[in-house]
Design an enzyme around this catalytic site. Structure first.
Site, short mmCIF file in Angstrom:
data_model
loop_
_atom_site.label_atom_id
_atom_site.label_comp_id
_atom_site.label_asym_id
_atom_site.label_seq_id
_atom_site.Cartn_x
_atom_site.Cartn_y
_atom_site.Cartn_z
CB VAL A 164 4.52 8.14 22.87
CG1 VAL A 164 5.65 7.17 23.14
CG2 VAL A 164 3.40 8.00 23.87
CB SER A 165 3.10 12.52 19.59
OG SER A 165 3.83 12.01 18.50
CB THR A 166 -1.38 10.69 17.78
OG1 THR A 166 -2.07 11.26 18.88
CG2 THR A 166 -2.30 9.76 17.03
CD GLU A 167 1.62 12.88 14.95
OE1 GLU A 167 1.95 12.75 16.15
OE2 GLU A 167 0.94 13.83 14.53
CG ASN A 168 6.64 9.76 17.66
OD1 ASN A 168 7.01 9.59 16.49
ND2 ASN A 168 6.91 10.85 18.33
#
Length: 471
Positions: free
Chosen positions: A15-19
């Site tokens: 996961v990334s910050t956006e996701n």
């Protein structure tokens, strides 16, 4: 025992910050992958997890450990919930699958897209889907960029907490730091007084300090002289917008400094730091433009010649077929000096210049603007080809970078022709001293007179058109 159960399966989740805002949390991906493997009789030997890492970054601890285990022959199959969990870059996705997975006899499966590399269809789908993963990343970048453009248009500084000297960054805005603002004003004053960058740096370093230490860098001085933030502007992607912050320098003072800096451009930039900042190779350097193609003239082997014809710098060629006349440097210098002296000594001639309203200058920038429009259209076509997948992204990127460089060079030449106007009183003041300076002054002093009185000069074979600064 099932053949599937004999395979050593590893699952990768990211996961990334956006996701974090989407339905792709670590737990969600893990649960779905477990259910998928159970339904397919696949035995999971390990989960590799990267939390808070962008899909555009290959330097992820979980990913790197997985690649190491693949090389050590501990894994037979990699499964991800969705292709973009592996990477959002087309190039990186194909590199991982082809060079890391398949070359080590490791199959790759993407659960959501319902394919795997053990089938011909799955191998074909890899290239197609990775294009869309790259497109999604570019769209995120575009939205982020649009947000920053909107912030700049609204007058907000986007440089973050590293505020320029003269300002502090408080609650998202620039606030004048009075002590540093005094220093910025001192830099502009000394430059207009004729001091070199080196002399200014030395003086400032001996007398002041700022939030970043002292004035030990030539670059700091030069950047301050060029920065439009000091006249209340904010910039983003080459465009300036009216800022919400308070200016430190007046627009007139800033424009005077830019005029000097522009008139002193030359191939060897060291002299701006070590010697008089007004020095240049020839009297009319940076002032002459070709009326035929719009390119600038330069000094070359005793002549002023259009860059398009002389071809001494490929970046500055506008029309390679231009045949505009070369002018002997001494002859053209004398013509321009004589025109200035005539304006200084002949009141009727001066009045004729300032009252000659019927002459409308030809738009000599037309060809340059047309070429910029052509470049913009070519870039759009490149992006269209990218979206339909006709040309590899690396090839398209190379073409776009090349076109962008050409556009920036042409745009710089348009900006240089900036037409800074003098008042009639200012023009008379300079003309009153012109005769003495043009006859007895050194080259830098003569250039100051010429560049202050003349915005630019156009050459059309035998025709010379002077665009005065006070008309």
């Amino acid at each position: 025992m099932s053949a599937n159960l004999e395979k050593r399966v590893a699952c990768y989740v990211r996961v990334s910050t956006e996701n974090q805002l989407e339905n792709y949390s670590i737990d969600e991906q893990t649960d779905r992958l477990k259910a998928f493997c159970k339904a397919k009789d696949l035995s999971i030997v390990k989960f590799y997890t990267d939390g808070g890492y962008s899909g555009g970054n290959m330097n992820r601890p979980g990913l790197q450990q997985m690649l190491k285990d693949i090389k050590d022959k501990h894994i037979d199959m990699i499964i991800v919930y969705k292709l973009d969990r592996l990477s959002r870059s087309q190039k990186d996705t194909l590199t991982l699958i082809e060079d890391e997975f398949l070359s080590n006899d490791v199959d790759f499966v993407s659960m959501s897209e319902n394919f795997d590399t053990s089938t011909p269809f799955g191998k074909a789908m890899i290239g197609i889907l990775s294009v869309f993963a790259q497109l999604e990343k570019d769209q995120i970048t575009e939205r982020f960029t649009m947000g920053r453009i909107g912030r700049a248009k609204n007058g907000y500084y986007h440089g973050g907490p590293t505020a320029p000297t003269g300002y502090d960054y408080i609650d998202g805005e620039l606030v004048v730091n009075e002590y540093e603002a005094l220093q910025v004003k001192e830099v502009f004053k000394r430059f207009l007084d004729g001091q070199s960058i080196n002399a200014i740096r030395k003086y400032m370093s001996e007398h002041y300090t700022n939030k970043y230490g002292n004035w030990s860098s030539h670059t700091l001085v030069l950047n301050i002289l060029k920065n439009k933030v000091y006249i209340g502007k904010v910039k983003f992607k080459g465009k300036a917008y009216a800022g919400k912050h308070k200016p430190i320098i007046s627009t007139d003072i800033f424009n005077d400094v830019q005029k000097i800096l522009t008139s002193t451009k030359r191939e060897d930039s060291k002299t701006i730091f070590q010697k008089n900042p007004f020095k240049a190779n020839n009297l009319l350097t940076s002032l002459i433009y070709c009326k035929n193609c719009g390119a600038r003239f330069c000094g070359n082997h005793g002549n002023y010649v259009c860059y398009s014809r002389g071809k001494t710098d490929k970046r500055k060629i506008i029309d390679p077929n231009c045949k505009n006349k070369k002018w002997n440097i001494q002859a053209l210098d004398k013509i321009i000096k004589d025109e200035i002296l005539e304006a200084a000594l002949n009141k009727e001639y001066f009045n004729k210049i300032i009252s000659n309203k019927e002459i409308v200058p030809v738009d000599n920038t037309k060809k340059m603007k047309k070429r910029i429009d052509e470049i913009d259209k070519q870039i759009v076509r490149m992006m269209d080809l990218y979206q339909v997948g006709d040309i590899p992204i690396e090839q398209i990127s190379h073409r776009i970078v090349k076109l962008k460089k050409e556009k920036d060079t042409i745009s710089d030449q348009l900006v240089d022709k900036k037409q800074t106007k003098l008042s009639i009183a200012e023009a008379k003041g300079i003309l009153s001293r012109a005769a003495i300076i043009l006859e007895n002054g050194d080259l830098s002093q003569q250039r100051m007179v010429v560049s202050n009185l003349i915005d630019y000069i156009e050459i059309d074979d035998e025709c010379i058109q002077i665009h005065w600064s006070f008309v």
